[in-house]
Design a protein around this motif. Structure first.
Motif, short mmCIF file in Angstrom:
data_model
loop_
_atom_site.label_atom_id
_atom_site.label_comp_id
_atom_site.label_asym_id
_atom_site.label_seq_id
_atom_site.Cartn_x
_atom_site.Cartn_y
_atom_site.Cartn_z
N MET A 1 0.76 -1.31 -0.19
CA MET A 1 0.03 -0.03 0.12
C MET A 1 0.97 1.25 0.06
SD MET A 1 -3.55 -0.05 2.30
CE MET A 1 -2.59 -0.35 3.75
N THR A 2 0.43 2.23 -0.75
CA THR A 2 1.15 3.65 -0.81
C THR A 2 0.74 4.46 0.49
OG1 THR A 2 -0.35 4.65 -2.22
CG2 THR A 2 1.10 3.59 -3.42
N ASN A 3 1.37 5.48 0.79
CA ASN A 3 1.14 6.36 1.91
C ASN A 3 -0.38 6.87 1.56
OD1 ASN A 3 3.29 5.74 3.24
ND2 ASN A 3 4.40 7.24 2.60
N LYS A 4 -0.29 7.12 0.23
CA LYS A 4 -1.75 7.71 -0.06
C LYS A 4 -2.88 6.79 0.35
CE LYS A 4 -3.91 10.41 -3.71
NZ LYS A 4 -3.85 10.89 -5.21
N SER A 5 -2.83 5.70 -0.08
CA SER A 5 -3.87 4.65 0.10
C SER A 5 -3.96 4.32 1.58
CB SER A 5 -3.93 3.38 -0.65
OG SER A 5 -2.62 2.59 -0.20
N ASP A 6 -2.70 4.46 2.53
CA ASP A 6 -2.96 4.25 3.66
C ASP A 6 -3.68 5.45 4.53
OD1 ASP A 6 -1.37 2.05 3.94
OD2 ASP A 6 0.40 3.09 4.44
N ASP A 7 -3.29 6.67 3.76
CA ASP A 7 -4.21 7.72 4.42
C ASP A 7 -5.74 7.49 4.20
OD1 ASP A 7 -1.81 8.90 5.13
OD2 ASP A 7 -1.64 10.28 3.50
N ARG A 8 -5.95 7.13 3.03
CA ARG A 8 -7.47 6.80 2.47
C ARG A 8 -8.08 5.97 3.61
NH1 ARG A 8 -10.16 6.67 -3.25
NH2 ARG A 8 -12.19 6.86 -2.39
N THR A 9 -7.17 4.99 3.77
CA THR A 9 -7.79 3.83 4.67
C THR A 9 -8.14 4.38 6.00
OG1 THR A 9 -6.78 2.18 3.46
CG2 THR A 9 -7.45 1.68 5.46
N LEU A 10 -7.14 5.10 6.32
CA LEU A 10 -7.20 5.55 7.68
C LEU A 10 -8.57 6.56 7.89
CD1 LEU A 10 -6.44 6.17 10.61
CD2 LEU A 10 -4.73 7.91 10.07
N HIS A 11 -8.59 7.50 6.80
CA HIS A 11 -9.90 8.33 6.70
C HIS A 11 -11.15 7.50 6.55
CE1 HIS A 11 -12.57 11.15 5.12
NE2 HIS A 11 -12.92 10.57 4.23
N GLN A 12 -11.05 6.41 6.03
CA GLN A 12 -12.37 5.38 6.17
C GLN A 12 -12.71 4.87 7.40
OE1 GLN A 12 -11.00 2.93 2.76
NE2 GLN A 12 -12.40 4.13 1.38
N LEU A 13 -11.42 4.18 8.02
CA LEU A 13 -11.55 3.89 9.33
C LEU A 13 -12.00 4.76 10.31
CD1 LEU A 13 -8.34 1.72 9.52
CD2 LEU A 13 -10.70 0.80 9.44
N ARG A 14 -11.80 6.09 10.20
CA ARG A 14 -12.26 7.14 11.15
C ARG A 14 -13.59 7.29 10.77
NH1 ARG A 14 -8.45 11.25 9.19
NH2 ARG A 14 -6.64 10.79 10.35
N LEU A 15 -14.06 7.19 9.54
CA LEU A 15 -15.37 7.55 9.18
C LEU A 15 -16.45 6.20 9.90
CD1 LEU A 15 -16.91 9.42 7.15
CD2 LEU A 15 -16.65 7.58 5.51
N MET A 16 -15.87 5.13 9.96
CA MET A 16 -16.47 4.14 10.70
C MET A 16 -16.57 4.29 12.12
SD MET A 16 -15.19 0.88 8.35
CE MET A 16 -16.30 -0.57 8.95
N ALA A 17 -15.43 4.63 12.43
CA ALA A 17 -15.39 4.86 13.99
C ALA A 17 -16.57 6.03 14.57
CB ALA A 17 -14.04 5.28 14.49
N THR A 18 -16.68 6.85 13.61
CA THR A 18 -17.54 8.07 14.05
C THR A 18 -18.91 7.54 13.82
OG1 THR A 18 -15.98 9.63 12.87
CG2 THR A 18 -18.30 10.53 13.08
#
Lengths: 149, 217
Positions: A1-18
């Protein structure tokens, strides 16, 4: 995974957590409630717990441990290991949220000894520094200013 | 299915099995593993969608729905990866639907149905008079209803379902699409759709005082 996709996955995980923060069967609810009680941000909490925001978000997606279960210790241990968070701090966070939430309708936000939820959190950190490292220690520490029992 | 997909599915299945036994961290691990894959597949399938929020919403909603009902997944019918992808794709297509046009062009007398405890009974609509400003009429008459729906249902999917119930939509397939279960067989779809419709209707009946929309008449 690139850093960009890592960032996006983190964003999505955050979305789910919210989206899960109102679901009391999840750790997201525990974290969200704790943040409200302590007036903390995710970033600040991750610093307090000595972990990363990513680990905290991943932890948020987990199911909440059952404090009435005989397996509670093992469950919290599993969560602590997964998120690489100190077991005592995590246990205290969970206990505090459950205790304060349970009592919030009865005695407000401070307990019968006058100790606030924030103080309970600090006592956890203090106990950690004093060398306690097990759930039993955390429970014992919690007993010093307990609100639940 | 190539080796990579097989390996992924094997991992997902193991996590699914752990979830089913009550493992606390399995769903988080599953999300971390599945999100990038689903995102990539969905982005490839819809290369013209530049709004990444739509994709993000679709994949996260698909996973959250799966977490809510992991037992709906049947491993003999599809790989978990495909199941989640179909669900995310269904969510995305639903998000892309021109909802405002579709809903606002519906029966303008739909608010009548809100006052009716038997929302299941379809109500025939009137054709809007030619000289009526449809947009204004819709806005004036339906906005309070839409606003009320948003108040009652925090989940956008529930809002959509509630709007459909109020719209008098009866086709199971329509609800199945919204729920992302249109890949299931029809009897399963019917059961799930019925449960959701009953739940939505109960909330509407319990929380909405039929008199509160009378002024809109």
């Amino acid at each position: 995974m690139t850093n960009k996709s890592d960032d996006r996955t983190l964003h999505q995980l955050r979305l789910m957590a919210t989206k899960l923060q109102n679901d009391p069967t999840t750790v997201a609810w525990i974290i969200s409630t704790y943040l409200k009680q302590e007036h903390l941000s995710w970033e600040k909490l991750s610093t307090t717990l000595g972990t990363t925001e990513q680990a905290l978000v991943k932890l948020a997606l987990c199911k909440r441990p059952n404090s009435n279960s005989n397996d509670f210790k093992q469950q919290v241990t599993q969560l602590a290991q997964y998120a690489n968070i100190d077991l005592v701090l995590l246990t205290n966070m969970i206990r505090q949220v459950e205790s304060v939430t349970a009592l919030s309708g009865k005695v407000g936000k401070s307990n019968v000894t006058g100790q606030t939820s924030a103080q309970l959190g600090f006592s956890a950190a203090r106990d950690k520094n004093e060398g306690s490292s097990t759930v039993e220690d955390a429970d014992e520490a919690r007993g010093k200013g307990d609100v639940a029992d | 299915m190539n080796d990579e997909d097989l390996a992924l599915n094997e991992k997902l299945l193991k996590l699914h099995a752990r979830m089913m036994t009550g493992d606390l961290v399995a769903r988080s691990e599953l999300a971390e593993l599945a999100l990038p894959v689903l995102t990539e597949r969905l982005s490839k399938k819809h290369p013209t969608i530049f709004d990444t929020d739509l994709i993000d919403t679709a994949v996260t909603d698909a996973l959250l729905n799966y977490f809510d009902n992991p037992d709906l997944y049947k491993s003999e019918k599809a790989s978990l990866n495909s199941y989640l992808f179909m669900s995310a794709n269904g969510d995305l297509l639903n998000l892309l639907k021109p909802k405002s046009v579709e809903r606002n062009s519906m029966q303008l007398d739909e608010d009548v149905e809100l006052r009716d405890r038997y929302a299941e009974i379809p109500i025939e609509s009137f054709v809007v008079a030619d000289d009526l400003n449809v947009e204004d009429a819709v806005s004036a008459r339906l906005s309070p209803v839409d606003a009320r729906i948003r108040e009652l249902f925090s989940d956008p999917r529930d809002q959509e379902l509630a709007a459909m119930v109020i719209d008098g939509i009866r086709k199971t397939e329509e609800y199945a699409k919204v729920l992302g279960i249109d890949h299931l067989d029809s009897s399963e779809q019917q059961d799930i759709v019925k449960r959701h419709k009953d739940r939505i209707k109960k909330i509407i009946i319990r929380k909405i005082d039929p008199r509160e929309f009378k002024d809109d008449k």
